[in-house]
Design an enzyme around this catalytic site. Structure first.
Site, PDB file in Angstrom:
ATOM      1  N   ARG A 122       0.646  -1.122   0.127  1.00 36.76           N
ATOM      2  CA  ARG A 122       0.058   0.018  -0.011  1.00 36.76           C
ATOM      3  C   ARG A 122       0.813   1.258   0.108  1.00 36.76           C
ATOM      4  O   ARG A 122       0.148   2.259   0.077  1.00 36.76           O
ATOM      5  CB  ARG A 122      -1.097  -0.047   1.131  1.00 36.76           C
ATOM      6  CG  ARG A 122      -1.874  -1.178   1.403  1.00 36.76           C
ATOM      7  CD  ARG A 122      -2.719  -1.425   0.420  1.00 36.76           C
ATOM      8  NE  ARG A 122      -3.863  -2.457   0.531  1.00 36.76           N
ATOM      9  CZ  ARG A 122      -4.702  -3.113  -0.355  1.00 36.76           C
ATOM     10  NH1 ARG A 122      -4.232  -3.059  -1.548  1.00 36.76           N
ATOM     11  NH2 ARG A 122      -5.310  -3.952   0.091  1.00 36.76           N
ATOM     12  N   HIS A 162      -4.025 -11.597 -12.458  1.00 41.41           N
ATOM     13  CA  HIS A 162      -5.372 -11.685 -11.447  1.00 41.41           C
ATOM     14  C   HIS A 162      -6.290 -12.199 -12.797  1.00 41.41           C
ATOM     15  O   HIS A 162      -6.943 -11.218 -13.418  1.00 41.41           O
ATOM     16  CB  HIS A 162      -5.562 -10.554 -10.946  1.00 41.41           C
ATOM     17  CG  HIS A 162      -6.655 -10.528 -10.173  1.00 41.41           C
ATOM     18  ND1 HIS A 162      -6.905 -10.259  -8.782  1.00 41.41           N
ATOM     19  CD2 HIS A 162      -8.099 -10.780 -10.299  1.00 41.41           C
ATOM     20  CE1 HIS A 162      -7.981 -10.419  -8.227  1.00 41.41           C
ATOM     21  NE2 HIS A 162      -9.048 -10.548  -9.276  1.00 41.41           N
ATOM     22  N   HIS A 170      -3.648 -16.585  -7.294  1.00 42.91           N
ATOM     23  CA  HIS A 170      -4.399 -16.759  -6.275  1.00 42.91           C
ATOM     24  C   HIS A 170      -5.561 -17.629  -6.992  1.00 42.91           C
ATOM     25  O   HIS A 170      -6.672 -17.362  -7.027  1.00 42.91           O
ATOM     26  CB  HIS A 170      -5.143 -15.848  -5.720  1.00 42.91           C
ATOM     27  CG  HIS A 170      -5.236 -14.593  -6.490  1.00 42.91           C
ATOM     28  ND1 HIS A 170      -5.822 -14.454  -7.618  1.00 42.91           N
ATOM     29  CD2 HIS A 170      -4.924 -13.307  -6.086  1.00 42.91           C
ATOM     30  CE1 HIS A 170      -5.779 -13.321  -8.089  1.00 42.91           C
ATOM     31  NE2 HIS A 170      -5.268 -12.608  -7.108  1.00 42.91           N
ATOM     32  N   ASP A 218      -1.187 -12.914  -0.767  1.00 35.06           N
ATOM     33  CA  ASP A 218      -2.097 -12.074  -1.205  1.00 35.06           C
ATOM     34  C   ASP A 218      -2.418 -11.182  -0.070  1.00 35.06           C
ATOM     35  O   ASP A 218      -3.576 -10.802   0.011  1.00 35.06           O
ATOM     36  CB  ASP A 218      -3.362 -12.639  -2.142  1.00 35.06           C
ATOM     37  CG  ASP A 218      -3.866 -11.533  -2.943  1.00 35.06           C
ATOM     38  OD1 ASP A 218      -3.650 -10.470  -2.857  1.00 35.06           O
ATOM     39  OD2 ASP A 218      -4.931 -11.744  -3.250  1.00 35.06           O
ATOM     40  N   HIS A 259      -6.978  -4.025   4.636  1.00 39.26           N
ATOM     41  CA  HIS A 259      -7.884  -2.755   4.753  1.00 39.26           C
ATOM     42  C   HIS A 259      -8.175  -2.587   6.178  1.00 39.26           C
ATOM     43  O   HIS A 259      -8.165  -3.685   7.050  1.00 39.26           O
ATOM     44  CB  HIS A 259      -8.926  -2.823   4.044  1.00 39.26           C
ATOM     45  CG  HIS A 259      -8.853  -3.264   2.546  1.00 39.26           C
ATOM     46  ND1 HIS A 259      -8.566  -2.308   1.528  1.00 39.26           N
ATOM     47  CD2 HIS A 259      -8.990  -4.395   1.599  1.00 39.26           C
ATOM     48  CE1 HIS A 259      -8.478  -2.666   0.487  1.00 39.26           C
ATOM     49  NE2 HIS A 259      -8.602  -4.273   0.551  1.00 39.26           N
TER      50      HIS A 259
HETATM   51  O1  DOR Z   1      -9.131  -9.162  -2.622  1.00 38.45           O
HETATM   52  C1  DOR Z   1      -8.363  -8.652  -3.074  1.00 38.45           C
HETATM   53  N1  DOR Z   1      -7.613  -7.396  -2.695  1.00 38.45           N
HETATM   54  N2  DOR Z   1      -7.690  -9.056  -4.326  1.00 38.45           N
HETATM   55  C2  DOR Z   1      -6.822  -8.493  -4.677  1.00 38.45           C
HETATM   56  O2  DOR Z   1      -6.451  -9.197  -5.955  1.00 38.45           O
HETATM   57  C3  DOR Z   1      -6.656  -7.242  -4.679  1.00 38.45           C
HETATM   58  C4  DOR Z   1      -6.536  -6.804  -3.156  1.00 38.45           C
HETATM   59  C5  DOR Z   1      -6.349  -5.691  -2.712  1.00 38.45           C
HETATM   60  O3  DOR Z   1      -5.579  -4.761  -3.371  1.00 38.45           O
HETATM   61  O4  DOR Z   1      -7.021  -5.094  -1.861  1.00 38.45           O
END
Ligand code: DOR
Length: 453
Positions: free
Chosen positions: A75, A190, A242, A313, A317
């Protein structure tokens, strides 16, 4: 240290670090031997008479070549309220991970040499473990990808065929074809079909349990089939990220000349509908966690070798963001710190061998991406190690999670197997859940002629 100095120190049997009495996971199988490290490299396996400045007593423990997580979202820049490279890489080290490949859906998107350089500069100052960064493949940087993918510290090109989080998207076959024609390294994909996702969005019905219905198995299979057909035309190697469905796994097995395959600990561990009932939107991920039949297909791919790599992965958040009403809640969960404990627990349950876990998390990342000096416990290789206790019984807890997001979907889970120490470039970076060094990570070196600055 020059090669000659290394040889002299080796002849004197004087190490910087000696790891004593571990069971080593070597290319030749399990072996009981002491490991001597000089100047960040393995100087000897079987170092009974060596002296050392520092000794790590590893009796009863297993020493693995350092775990490499080839899919994380840290991020930074732009979304550092969710995560940053310092916190993400600390989580990695606490979880026994010695290096990561980071994804380009940051803000700004990583589409140029200057954006890559910005990440490398941040990582050089703040990363607790080794690193490389993906560049996004999109209409915006088409024509430059062949050059960009050769830059030092670049893990390759990443393409989002379906929109997930952020604006990075390459939806149409014409664009995908051009991306695949622009360069030669393995492209990470993806694979979810954007047109189908758009059509089906009405199925969400405000209930996160419908996430696998909206982003259904066919959306994933369609995209995987499309990109493989394009890669066959352009003779371009792919890495399908994934993989979440039994159908894709069976299909991919027929294209191993063309693709390498990743699946994730959460797709192997969480299961619908239970995970949505228990965890709500904390289990919301793209592609979704699916039902037990799909999960069985993924385990089949682990058992028969179709799966090459496990990536976490890690996609943090904040809880406030996740608590928004579905489908406004963003998809993603933390994972870099729990990848190894969760998979060691599967080892304890007999679902895969420790040797296969090393293959999936260390040897294969090094082999597939051509990482210099990584992925093997062998003389001359880098001293990046993950020391694990296969018998330790622990409870995963949010308070242990270093991520800025501060939560894990495995909070409260009991596991058997735990990382006891993480060694990075010959330095003990973590021991007994404590970080012991500063940010000592270095950029990965890619063996196909690329050098780092
Ligand atoms: O669930 C997901 N979140 N899959 C992804 O490929 C991207 C990721 C994100 O960047 O939050």
């Amino acid at each position: 240290m020059t090669p000659n100095e290394f040889l002299q120190r080796t002849a004197l049997q004087q190490a910087d670090l000696l790891i004593k009495d571990a069971t080593l996971l070597t290319p030749a199988g399990e072996q009981q031997a002491d490991v001597a490290v000089i100047a960040g490299r393995i100087a000897a396996l079987g170092a009974a008479n060596w002296q050392a400045d520092k000794v790590l007593d590893a009796k009863g423990l297993h020493l693995l070549p350092g775990v490499i997580d080839t899919q994380v979202h840290f991020r930074e820049p732009g979304l550092t309220h969710k995560e940053d490279i310092a916190h993400g890489s600390k989580g990695a080290v606490l979880g026994g991970v010695t290096g990561f490949f980071e994804m380009p859906n940051t803000n700004p998107l990583t589409l140029s040499a200057s954006c890559l350089q910005e990440k490398l500069t941040i990582a050089a100052k703040h990363s607790y473990c080794h690193y490389a960064f993906y560049i996004g493949g999109s209409a915006a940087n088409l024509g430059q990808l062949a050059t960009l993918e050769q830059l030092p510290g670049c893990a390759g090109i990443k393409v989002f065929m379906g929109s997930s989080f952020g604006d990075l998207l390459a939806e149409q076959d014409e664009l995908l074809l051009k991306i695949l024609q622009d360069g030669r390294r393995r492209v990470a994909i993806h694979a979810e079909d954007e047109a189908r996702l758009r059509q089906r969005k009405t199925l969400t019905g405000g209930d996160v349990a419908n996430h696998p219905l909206w982003r259904d198995a066919k959306s994933a299979l369609l995209a995987t089939r499309r990109i493989i057909a394009l890669a066959e035309q352009t003779d371009r190697p792919l890495h399908i990220l994934h993989v979440s469905t039994a159908e894709e796994m069976a299909y991919l097995a027929a294209f191993k000349h063309r693709v390498t395959v990743e699946t994730t600990p959460h797709h192997l561990t969480l299961v619908a509908p239970d995970c949505y009932q228990r965890l709500g939107s904390l289990a919301q991920m793209n592609p979704p966690v699916r039902d037990a039949l799909h999960q069985q297909g993924l385990w089949q791919g682990i058992a028969d070798g179709t799966v090459d790599i496990l990536g976490s992965d890690h996609a943090p958040h904040t809880l406030a963001e996740k608590n928004q009403a579905y489908p406004d809640s963003p998809s993603g969960m933390t994972g870099v710190q729990t990848l190894l404990p969760v998979m060691l627990n599967h080892v304890a349950k007999g679902r895969l061998s420790l040797q296969r876990l090393v293959d999936l998390t260390s040897s294969s990342p090094a082999r597939i991406f051509g990482l210099t000096g990584k992925g093997r416990l062998a003389v001359g290789y880098d001293a990046d190690f993950t020391l694990v206790d296969l018998k330790a019984q622990r409870q995963i807890d949010n308070s242990w999670i270093a991520s800025k997001a501060g939560w894990t979907p495995y909070h409260g889970e009991q596991v058997t197997g735990w990382p006891i120490a993480t060694v990075i470039g010959g330095q003990v970076a973590m021991q007994h859940d404590e970080i012991l060094t500063g940010p000592i990570g270095k950029p990965f070196l890619f063996a196909d002629g690329l050098v780092n600055t």
